[in-house]
Design a protein around this motif. Structure first.
Motif, PDB file in Angstrom:
ATOM      1  N   ALA A 125       1.000  -1.149   0.041  1.00  0.00           N
ATOM      2  CA  ALA A 125      -0.085  -0.056   0.056  1.00  0.00           C
ATOM      3  C   ALA A 125       0.791   1.388  -0.220  1.00  0.00           C
ATOM      4  N   PRO A 126       1.574   1.618  -1.068  1.00  0.00           N
ATOM      5  CA  PRO A 126       2.691   2.651  -1.058  1.00  0.00           C
ATOM      6  C   PRO A 126       1.932   3.909  -0.938  1.00  0.00           C
ATOM      7  N   GLN A 127       2.735   4.794  -0.291  1.00  0.00           N
ATOM      8  CA  GLN A 127       2.184   6.267  -0.263  1.00  0.00           C
ATOM      9  C   GLN A 127       3.319   7.167  -0.807  1.00  0.00           C
ATOM     10  N   LYS A 128       2.666   8.283  -1.654  1.00  0.00           N
ATOM     11  CA  LYS A 128       3.854   8.966  -2.082  1.00  0.00           C
ATOM     12  C   LYS A 128       5.017   9.702  -1.383  1.00  0.00           C
ATOM     13  N   GLY A 129       6.038   9.524  -1.966  1.00  0.00           N
ATOM     14  CA  GLY A 129       7.209   9.957  -1.064  1.00  0.00           C
ATOM     15  C   GLY A 129       7.819   8.711  -0.270  1.00  0.00           C
ATOM     16  N   GLN A 130       7.350   7.904  -0.012  1.00  0.00           N
ATOM     17  CA  GLN A 130       8.007   6.543   0.414  1.00  0.00           C
ATOM     18  C   GLN A 130       9.023   5.882  -0.258  1.00  0.00           C
ATOM     19  N   THR A 131       9.636   5.119   0.531  1.00  0.00           N
ATOM     20  CA  THR A 131      10.670   4.283  -0.181  1.00  0.00           C
ATOM     21  C   THR A 131      10.269   2.729  -0.267  1.00  0.00           C
ATOM     22  N   VAL A 132      10.387   2.191  -1.472  1.00  0.00           N
ATOM     23  CA  VAL A 132       9.967   0.782  -1.739  1.00  0.00           C
ATOM     24  C   VAL A 132      11.179   0.212  -2.348  1.00  0.00           C
ATOM     25  N   VAL A 133      11.348  -0.986  -1.686  1.00  0.00           N
ATOM     26  CA  VAL A 133      12.670  -1.855  -2.273  1.00  0.00           C
ATOM     27  C   VAL A 133      12.079  -3.119  -2.793  1.00  0.00           C
ATOM     28  N   VAL A 134      12.720  -3.469  -3.959  1.00  0.00           N
ATOM     29  CA  VAL A 134      12.289  -4.688  -4.714  1.00  0.00           C
ATOM     30  C   VAL A 134      13.409  -5.594  -4.947  1.00  0.00           C
ATOM     31  N   SER A 135      13.531  -6.757  -4.376  1.00  0.00           N
ATOM     32  CA  SER A 135      14.556  -7.641  -4.874  1.00  0.00           C
ATOM     33  C   SER A 135      14.172  -8.530  -6.155  1.00  0.00           C
ATOM     34  N   ALA A 136      15.161  -8.949  -6.885  1.00  0.00           N
ATOM     35  CA  ALA A 136      15.006  -9.643  -8.126  1.00  0.00           C
ATOM     36  C   ALA A 136      14.469  -8.589  -8.925  1.00  0.00           C
ATOM     37  N   ALA A 137      14.817  -7.483  -8.799  1.00  0.00           N
ATOM     38  CA  ALA A 137      14.317  -6.252  -9.600  1.00  0.00           C
ATOM     39  C   ALA A 137      14.070  -6.390 -11.184  1.00  0.00           C
ATOM     40  N   SER A 138      15.187  -6.993 -11.758  1.00  0.00           N
ATOM     41  CA  SER A 138      15.113  -7.263 -13.025  1.00  0.00           C
ATOM     42  C   SER A 138      14.258  -8.521 -13.791  1.00  0.00           C
ATOM     43  N   GLY A 139      13.539  -9.094 -12.577  1.00  0.00           N
ATOM     44  CA  GLY A 139      12.963 -10.141 -13.062  1.00  0.00           C
ATOM     45  C   GLY A 139      11.415 -10.102 -13.584  1.00  0.00           C
ATOM     46  N   ALA A 140      10.787 -10.874 -13.906  1.00  0.00           N
ATOM     47  CA  ALA A 140       9.525 -10.584 -14.378  1.00  0.00           C
ATOM     48  C   ALA A 140       8.386 -10.093 -13.359  1.00  0.00           C
ATOM     49  N   VAL A 141       8.574 -10.225 -12.165  1.00  0.00           N
ATOM     50  CA  VAL A 141       7.649  -9.808 -10.972  1.00  0.00           C
ATOM     51  C   VAL A 141       8.315  -8.409 -10.612  1.00  0.00           C
ATOM     52  N   GLY A 142       9.509  -8.521 -10.295  1.00  0.00           N
ATOM     53  CA  GLY A 142      10.260  -7.353  -9.780  1.00  0.00           C
ATOM     54  C   GLY A 142       9.988  -6.020 -10.617  1.00  0.00           C
ATOM     55  N   SER A 143      10.275  -6.159 -11.778  1.00  0.00           N
ATOM     56  CA  SER A 143      10.604  -5.236 -12.801  1.00  0.00           C
ATOM     57  C   SER A 143       9.085  -4.362 -12.739  1.00  0.00           C
ATOM     58  N   VAL A 144       8.123  -5.275 -12.605  1.00  0.00           N
ATOM     59  CA  VAL A 144       6.609  -4.428 -12.686  1.00  0.00           C
ATOM     60  C   VAL A 144       6.585  -3.697 -11.416  1.00  0.00           C
ATOM     61  N   VAL A 145       6.886  -4.361 -10.187  1.00  0.00           N
ATOM     62  CA  VAL A 145       6.657  -3.648  -8.777  1.00  0.00           C
ATOM     63  C   VAL A 145       7.286  -2.371  -8.793  1.00  0.00           C
ATOM     64  N   GLY A 146       8.612  -2.266  -9.419  1.00  0.00           N
ATOM     65  CA  GLY A 146       9.257  -1.065  -9.295  1.00  0.00           C
ATOM     66  C   GLY A 146       8.591   0.039 -10.164  1.00  0.00           C
ATOM     67  N   GLN A 147       8.552  -0.316 -11.340  1.00  0.00           N
ATOM     68  CA  GLN A 147       7.559   0.598 -12.383  1.00  0.00           C
ATOM     69  C   GLN A 147       6.283   1.194 -11.683  1.00  0.00           C
ATOM     70  N   LEU A 148       5.286   0.320 -11.108  1.00  0.00           N
ATOM     71  CA  LEU A 148       4.058   0.671 -10.485  1.00  0.00           C
ATOM     72  C   LEU A 148       4.272   1.614  -9.341  1.00  0.00           C
ATOM     73  N   ALA A 149       5.653   1.103  -8.426  1.00  0.00           N
ATOM     74  CA  ALA A 149       5.645   1.998  -7.302  1.00  0.00           C
ATOM     75  C   ALA A 149       5.968   3.521  -7.892  1.00  0.00           C
ATOM     76  N   LYS A 150       6.773   3.490  -8.903  1.00  0.00           N
ATOM     77  CA  LYS A 150       7.214   4.973  -9.353  1.00  0.00           C
ATOM     78  C   LYS A 150       5.757   5.557  -9.822  1.00  0.00           C
ATOM     79  N   ARG A 151       5.075   5.096 -10.531  1.00  0.00           N
ATOM     80  CA  ARG A 151       3.928   5.513 -10.730  1.00  0.00           C
ATOM     81  C   ARG A 151       2.740   6.232  -9.579  1.00  0.00           C
ATOM     82  N   ALA A 152       3.227   5.443  -8.606  1.00  0.00           N
ATOM     83  CA  ALA A 152       2.524   5.665  -7.111  1.00  0.00           C
ATOM     84  C   ALA A 152       3.010   7.072  -6.400  1.00  0.00           C
ATOM     85  N   GLY A 153       4.333   7.541  -7.051  1.00  0.00           N
ATOM     86  CA  GLY A 153       4.988   8.657  -6.619  1.00  0.00           C
ATOM     87  C   GLY A 153       6.057   8.224  -5.433  1.00  0.00           C
ATOM     88  N   CYS A 154       6.491   7.015  -5.379  1.00  0.00           N
ATOM     89  CA  CYS A 154       7.432   6.455  -4.550  1.00  0.00           C
ATOM     90  C   CYS A 154       9.117   6.602  -5.298  1.00  0.00           C
TER      91      CYS A 154
END
Length: 335
Positions: free
Chosen positions: A146-175
């Motif tokens: 449940a990310p909130q704008k300005g927070q920091t979200v860390v993703v392991s296996a960030a280049s993988g099929a799941v992690g790559s989408v997590v980070g991009q969606l986190a950026k769209r949420a302002g994180c």
């Protein structure tokens, strides 16, 4: 219309791995294709999905799903085209996503099979960014972290099929999105192509120091695909009331489970840690897939694929996946 051939090539799981998976755990066979019954249709699979969860299913132990049976077709997601049909809702030529496993043809009555709704999305993406991995990322991020704008979200296996989408969606949420990946090339991709704010190379040997530098204000949300040392390091830098979505623990899949070094941090930092299985939330898939498909077609969601050629390449491709040799989503192309 009849299929172009009467034989189906399949890969069976014939023994359970004792430690790392080996090619000897599998067997390639040919079996006749039986005539369709009324209400059935046949799919020529174009791609197989290879995913880390497969390793756990190969064990004969307690888990969230029954073990993969021996001497049966290896399980897995597929996408392909209907080539023969006696089913009113699945016409010849339809593209479908299913779980037909490691074989060239699948036969179904329609249960659990999804028709591809957006032809603008590349077929392979229905097994990756718009499929189970993408929905996994969307659910774990939005419903557990449940990310909130300005927070920091860390993703392991960030280049993988799941992690790559997590980070991009986190950026769209302002994180602030911070990835953890293995190797300089993967880390460059995570930052330069996916748009993460930073990426830490765990293979460089300075994970604790480098993660602190990449997340100087601590970590509010963490999406875990790896476990082991990565999870221990992240736990030590979580902010109070942080949220951790446990998706995978690949570091321990081929060997003994790795115990947490500092479990007391869950208490002292009042963390919420929740494991989840995305197939238990099917009611949310249409919402997630509609968003993911739109982002892919608008080129606002980037993904990368590693594609092995031919059914017989699947065992070695899975072995490579479990060792981190793939880059992005691992697929096997059948046609």
């Amino acid at each position: 219309m009849s299929t172009s051939k009467s034989v189906n090539r399949q890969i069976l799981l014939v023994s359970r791995p004792q430690g790392p998976v080996t090619a000897d755990n599998f067997k390639l066979v040919e079996t006749p294709l039986a005539p369709l019954s009324e209400g059935q249709f046949r799919v020529r699979n174009h791609y197989l999905s290879l995913d880390p969860y497969m390793r756990g299913r190969m064990n004969d132990g307690k888990s969230y799903a029954a073990p993969q049976p021996l001497d049966a077709v290896m399980l897995g997601g597929t996408v392909g085209e209907v080539v023969e049909s006696r089913h009113p809702r699945f016409a010849v030529g339809s593209k479908v996503v299913g779980s037909f496993g490691w074989q060239e043809y699948g036969t179904s009555d329609g249960a659990g099979v999804q028709q591809v709704t957006d032809p603008a999305v590349p077929l392979s993406a229905w097994l990756g960014a718009v499929g189970m991995p993408g929905v996994t990322a969307w659910y774990g991020l939005n419903h557990l972290i449940a990310p909130q704008k300005g927070q920091t979200v860390v993703v392991s296996a960030a280049s993988g099929a799941v992690g790559s989408v997590v980070g991009q969606l986190a950026k769209r949420a302002g994180c602030r999105a911070v990835g953890i990946a293995g190797g300089a090339e993967k880390c460059r991709y995570v930052v330069d192509t996916l748009g993460f704010d930073a990426c830490v190379d765990y293979k460089a040997g300075n994970l604790q120091h480098d993660l602190k530098a990449a997340a100087p204000d601590g970590i509010d949300g963490h999406f875990e695909n790896v476990g082991g040392e990565v999870l221990d390091t992240v736990l030590g830098q979580m902010n109070a009331f942080g949220r951790i979505a446990l998706c995978g623990m690949i570091a321990g899949y081929d060997g003994q489970p790795l115990p947490l070094r500092q479990p007391a941090l869950i208490l002292t930092q009042r963390l919420r840690v929740e494991g989840f299985i995305v197939s238990e939330h099917l009611e949310l898939w249409p919402e997630a897939q509609a968003l993911l498909a739109r982002l892919v077609t608008q080129q606002q969601l980037h993904y990368r694929e590693t594609i092995a050629q031919g059914l017989e390449s699947a065992p070695e491709a899975l072995i490579g996946l479990l060792k981190g040799k793939n880059f992005g989503k691992q697929l096997v192309k059948l046609i």
